[in-house]
Design an enzyme around this catalytic site. Structure first.
Site, PDB file in Angstrom:
ATOM      1  N   LYS A   5       1.019  -1.133   0.101  1.00 56.43           N
ATOM      2  CA  LYS A   5      -0.127  -0.009  -0.140  1.00 56.43           C
ATOM      3  C   LYS A   5       0.948   1.349   0.062  1.00 56.43           C
ATOM      4  O   LYS A   5       0.714   2.111  -0.867  1.00 56.43           O
ATOM      5  CB  LYS A   5      -0.929   0.008   1.186  1.00 56.43           C
ATOM      6  CG  LYS A   5      -1.520   1.356   1.502  1.00 56.43           C
ATOM      7  CD  LYS A   5      -2.530   1.075   2.992  1.00 56.43           C
ATOM      8  CE  LYS A   5      -2.228   2.194   3.921  1.00 56.43           C
ATOM      9  NZ  LYS A   5      -1.622   3.246   3.905  1.00 56.43           N
ATOM     10  N   ASN A   6       1.898   1.182   0.917  1.00 57.82           N
ATOM     11  CA  ASN A   6       2.652   2.435   1.012  1.00 57.82           C
ATOM     12  C   ASN A   6       3.409   2.796  -0.300  1.00 57.82           C
ATOM     13  O   ASN A   6       4.163   3.875  -0.295  1.00 57.82           O
ATOM     14  CB  ASN A   6       3.513   2.538   2.223  1.00 57.82           C
ATOM     15  CG  ASN A   6       2.340   2.835   3.456  1.00 57.82           C
ATOM     16  OD1 ASN A   6       1.226   2.878   3.292  1.00 57.82           O
ATOM     17  ND2 ASN A   6       2.778   2.651   4.704  1.00 57.82           N
ATOM     18  N   ARG A   8      -5.352  10.506   3.628  1.00 58.50           N
ATOM     19  CA  ARG A   8      -4.433  11.454   3.980  1.00 58.50           C
ATOM     20  C   ARG A   8      -3.420  11.441   2.727  1.00 58.50           C
ATOM     21  O   ARG A   8      -2.610  12.009   2.597  1.00 58.50           O
ATOM     22  CB  ARG A   8      -3.700  10.926   5.138  1.00 58.50           C
ATOM     23  CG  ARG A   8      -2.467  11.661   5.717  1.00 58.50           C
ATOM     24  CD  ARG A   8      -1.896  11.353   6.812  1.00 58.50           C
ATOM     25  NE  ARG A   8      -0.248  11.849   6.843  1.00 58.50           N
ATOM     26  CZ  ARG A   8       0.230  13.047   6.844  1.00 58.50           C
ATOM     27  NH1 ARG A   8      -1.034  14.118   7.437  1.00 58.50           N
ATOM     28  NH2 ARG A   8       1.569  13.203   6.720  1.00 58.50           N
ATOM     29  N   CYS A  22      -5.686   8.170   8.873  1.00 57.61           N
ATOM     30  CA  CYS A  22      -5.927   7.501  10.039  1.00 57.61           C
ATOM     31  C   CYS A  22      -5.887   8.504  11.306  1.00 57.61           C
ATOM     32  O   CYS A  22      -5.074   9.535  11.295  1.00 57.61           O
ATOM     33  CB  CYS A  22      -4.768   6.565  10.311  1.00 57.61           C
ATOM     34  SG  CYS A  22      -5.362   4.963  10.030  1.00 57.61           S
ATOM     35  N   ARG A  41      -0.937  15.085  12.498  1.00 59.64           N
ATOM     36  CA  ARG A  41       0.025  14.569  11.574  1.00 59.64           C
ATOM     37  C   ARG A  41       0.276  15.841  10.571  1.00 59.64           C
ATOM     38  O   ARG A  41      -0.300  16.046   9.583  1.00 59.64           O
ATOM     39  CB  ARG A  41      -0.566  13.390  10.608  1.00 59.64           C
ATOM     40  CG  ARG A  41      -0.610  12.305  11.492  1.00 59.64           C
ATOM     41  CD  ARG A  41      -1.210  11.168  10.515  1.00 59.64           C
ATOM     42  NE  ARG A  41      -0.381  10.279   9.857  1.00 59.64           N
ATOM     43  CZ  ARG A  41      -0.509   9.290   9.215  1.00 59.64           C
ATOM     44  NH1 ARG A  41      -1.562   8.696   9.304  1.00 59.64           N
ATOM     45  NH2 ARG A  41       0.566   8.701   8.558  1.00 59.64           N
ATOM     46  N   PRO A  42       1.384  16.769  11.118  1.00 66.01           N
ATOM     47  CA  PRO A  42       1.472  18.108  10.376  1.00 66.01           C
ATOM     48  C   PRO A  42       2.179  17.791   8.937  1.00 66.01           C
ATOM     49  O   PRO A  42       2.637  16.721   8.759  1.00 66.01           O
ATOM     50  CB  PRO A  42       2.549  18.636  11.259  1.00 66.01           C
ATOM     51  CG  PRO A  42       2.877  17.704  12.302  1.00 66.01           C
ATOM     52  CD  PRO A  42       2.138  16.494  12.370  1.00 66.01           C
ATOM     53  N   ILE A  43       2.028  18.669   8.307  1.00 64.72           N
ATOM     54  CA  ILE A  43       2.715  18.477   6.930  1.00 64.72           C
ATOM     55  C   ILE A  43       3.726  19.601   6.613  1.00 64.72           C
ATOM     56  O   ILE A  43       4.092  19.857   5.515  1.00 64.72           O
ATOM     57  CB  ILE A  43       1.741  18.586   5.933  1.00 64.72           C
ATOM     58  CG1 ILE A  43       0.736  19.612   5.765  1.00 64.72           C
ATOM     59  CG2 ILE A  43       0.818  17.455   5.538  1.00 64.72           C
ATOM     60  CD1 ILE A  43      -0.215  19.905   4.527  1.00 64.72           C
ATOM     61  N   ASP A  44       4.218  20.384   7.604  1.00 64.71           N
ATOM     62  CA  ASP A  44       5.075  21.291   7.840  1.00 64.71           C
ATOM     63  C   ASP A  44       6.551  20.948   6.784  1.00 64.71           C
ATOM     64  O   ASP A  44       6.926  21.885   5.916  1.00 64.71           O
ATOM     65  CB  ASP A  44       5.504  21.827   8.905  1.00 64.71           C
ATOM     66  CG  ASP A  44       6.034  20.830   9.790  1.00 64.71           C
ATOM     67  OD1 ASP A  44       5.421  19.786   9.966  1.00 64.71           O
ATOM     68  OD2 ASP A  44       7.155  20.894  10.361  1.00 64.71           O
ATOM     69  N   LEU A  45       6.949  19.994   6.872  1.00 61.70           N
ATOM     70  CA  LEU A  45       8.146  19.407   6.316  1.00 61.70           C
ATOM     71  C   LEU A  45       7.787  19.303   4.700  1.00 61.70           C
ATOM     72  O   LEU A  45       8.809  19.421   4.063  1.00 61.70           O
ATOM     73  CB  LEU A  45       8.638  17.962   6.627  1.00 61.70           C
ATOM     74  CG  LEU A  45       9.008  18.002   8.379  1.00 61.70           C
ATOM     75  CD1 LEU A  45       9.308  16.601   8.583  1.00 61.70           C
ATOM     76  CD2 LEU A  45      10.278  18.783   8.453  1.00 61.70           C
ATOM     77  N   ASP A  99       3.904   1.175  12.029  1.00 59.08           N
ATOM     78  CA  ASP A  99       2.731   0.493  11.398  1.00 59.08           C
ATOM     79  C   ASP A  99       2.616  -1.271  11.818  1.00 59.08           C
ATOM     80  O   ASP A  99       1.584  -1.685  11.662  1.00 59.08           O
ATOM     81  CB  ASP A  99       2.885   0.383   9.801  1.00 59.08           C
ATOM     82  CG  ASP A  99       2.424   1.896   9.302  1.00 59.08           C
ATOM     83  OD1 ASP A  99       2.037   2.737   9.914  1.00 59.08           O
ATOM     84  OD2 ASP A  99       2.543   2.158   8.128  1.00 59.08           O
ATOM     85  N   ARG A 137      -8.966  -0.301   4.140  1.00 54.15           N
ATOM     86  CA  ARG A 137      -8.075   0.718   3.611  1.00 54.15           C
ATOM     87  C   ARG A 137      -6.777   0.110   3.347  1.00 54.15           C
ATOM     88  O   ARG A 137      -5.947   0.533   2.362  1.00 54.15           O
ATOM     89  CB  ARG A 137      -7.850   1.952   4.590  1.00 54.15           C
ATOM     90  CG  ARG A 137      -9.000   3.026   4.837  1.00 54.15           C
ATOM     91  CD  ARG A 137      -8.512   4.033   5.678  1.00 54.15           C
ATOM     92  NE  ARG A 137      -7.043   4.302   5.301  1.00 54.15           N
ATOM     93  CZ  ARG A 137      -6.094   4.749   5.965  1.00 54.15           C
ATOM     94  NH1 ARG A 137      -6.143   5.007   7.486  1.00 54.15           N
ATOM     95  NH2 ARG A 137      -4.792   5.128   5.753  1.00 54.15           N
TER      96      ARG A 137
END
Ligand code: UD1
Length: 418
Positions: A22-23, A92, A116, A121-125, A305, A397
């Site tokens: 999946k990933n 996500r 999830c 779960r920030p997305i700053d990076l 995970d 999922r």
């Protein structure tokens, strides 16, 4: 909400084959818009995260064919840089489209991603990495707009080796003028698979799998055919279920180095694990012993995970296990459910102390996230009698018809679509 009825108390025995990860497929689907040539992806799992990602590709103008486990994408007609909010809120992984969309259209418009419920779960990076590539990012009212008319290669140091940020930067950087280097990049096998896919398409990326990734800007992308790497988390989940039910199982299509952090623990707790080529064979003892200490970390450390599934496994170990979740701050939502089955677990900040009990009792259980849901199914398989696991949509999922896989291993699991 759908549920699984699990008649627990049987050992898992038999043989199964694992499909693509999946990933790996989620960022690869995103990257498929970086070419107008035909994209063919083999061994694609039938899971809802993939369905949703394909819906996003359809919504932005791609043509898609699916035949068995093969997906064919034609992005030559893709014409929209706006992510459909209804889908990106659900998934996500829509954030994994960001780098590719900016790379292709020089613009992107996104809502903050869903996914999830495993903590903030920030997305700053992701955003600061794109800014370094000369993409102008503005955030307003939950909308993220990117302008990337003049994407330029850059040296980017990530404060933390984020998987998604590394992948997004790779996808935008291949379209840049000039070369880029990502320092402190994530090293997950799925990033290597993305590199392999981008290179097969005609780009030039090196170093994935190490902490430094070199990306040559530009290239003439064409058609690509790619077979996904196997899903190490699905394999790991089944191995945990085999270990805690005292089973004997053979899993085909695994990449042993990808699951080594788990197999070394399985040996430590008394299982026999034998590998031959891409096949792993597990023989579990009557009762596993405890895991003295396990901490989740970025790859090649122990994967976050797998934490929930290992947690379920340790509930019935002979001894006290200690797990530390370092990657996400709120990833213990399965624990109150396990406790209702008779598990003895104490949480102190990021540490779970699990005193193993000989038996779990069946119960009505509620999945709160994907891997936590799989952990509840694992516990239900061990508990003698009938349990019900609600929230199967979350499990779907990332696991293709988990009940079929488990029933092929001798379990008794029935789906109720609710
Ligand atoms: C990916 C995986 C997910 C896995 C995770 C960690 C996919 C589709 N998902 O998610 O299954 O659990 O890696 O192995 O591949 N962070 C920030 N700022 C950012 C980005 C991340 O602070 O901009 C933090 C997160 O909050 C988290 C940590 O970094 O604490 C790891 O996140 P990251 O590696 O980005 O995970 P994902 O790419 O979201």
């Amino acid at each position: 909400m759908g549920s699984f009825t699990v008649n627990g108390g049987v050992r898992l025995n038999g043989s199964v084959r694992i499909k693509g990860a999946k990933n790996a497929i989620l960022p690869i689907l995103a990257a498929s818009i970086l070419t107008d040539g035909e994209v063919v992806i083999h061994d694609c799992p039938h899971i809802t995260d993939v369905d949703n990602m394909l819906d996003i590709l359809l919504a932005i103008g791609c043509r898609i064919k699916r035949s068995g486990d093969t997906v064919i994408i034609d992005a030559s007609g893709a014409d929209s840089y706006v992510m459909p909010p209804s889908i990106s809120k659900k998934l996500r992984s829509s954030i994994f489209m960001l780098g590719a969309v900016v790379g292709r259209f020089k613009k992107a418009c996104f809502t903050y991603p869903g996914g999830c419920e495993i903590g903030n779960r920030p997305i700053d990076l992701h955003l600061s990495g794109l800014s370094r590539l000369n993409v102008k990012v503005t955030e307003e009212y939950g909308l993220i707009s990117c302008e990337g008319e003049d994407i330029r290669g850059a040296n980017i140091h990530l404060d933390y080796p984020s998987v998604g940020a590394t992948e997004n930067i790779m996808m935008a950087a291949v379209t840049a003028k000039g070369d880029s280097v990502i320092y402190n990049a994530a090293r997950e096998p799925e990033i290597e698979d993305l590199q392999c896919f981008l290179n097969a398409m005609g780009y030039d990326v090196r170093g994935a799998g190490t902490t430094t990734i070199y990306i040559r800007g530009g290239g003439r992308p064409g058609a690509v055919e790619h077979r996904l790497i196997p899903d190490r988390i699905v394999a790991g989940t089944l191995l945990c279920m085999g270990a805690m039910t005292g089973g004997t199982m053979t899993i085909e299509n695994v990449c042993m180095p990808h699951i080594m952090s788990l197999t070394s623990k399985l040996r430590e707790i008394g299982c026999t694990v034998e590998a031959q080529n891409d096949t792993v064979r597990l023989k579990a003892p009557e009762r596993i012993s405890e895991i003295r200490l396990l901490e989740t970390m970025p790859y090649p450390g122990f994967p976050t995970d797998m934490q929930a599934q290992v947690c379920a496994m340790c509930c019935v170990a002979d001894g006290t296990s200690i797990l530390v979740e370092n990657v996400f701050e709120n990833r213990y939502k399965h624990i109150p459910e396990l406790v209702r089955m008779g598990a003895e677990i104490t949480i102190r900040d990021r540490t779970a102390i699990i005193r193993g009990v000989p038996k779990l009792s069946p119960a009505e259980l509620y999945a709160k996230d994907l891997r936590g849901g799989a952990a509840l199914v694992a516990a239900a398989l061990k508990a003698e009698g009938k349990s019900r696991v609600h929230g199967v949509e979350l499990i779907d999922r990332g696991y293709e018809r988990l009940e079929d896989t488990l029933n092929a291993l001798g379990a008794d699991v029935a789906r109720d679509d609710g």
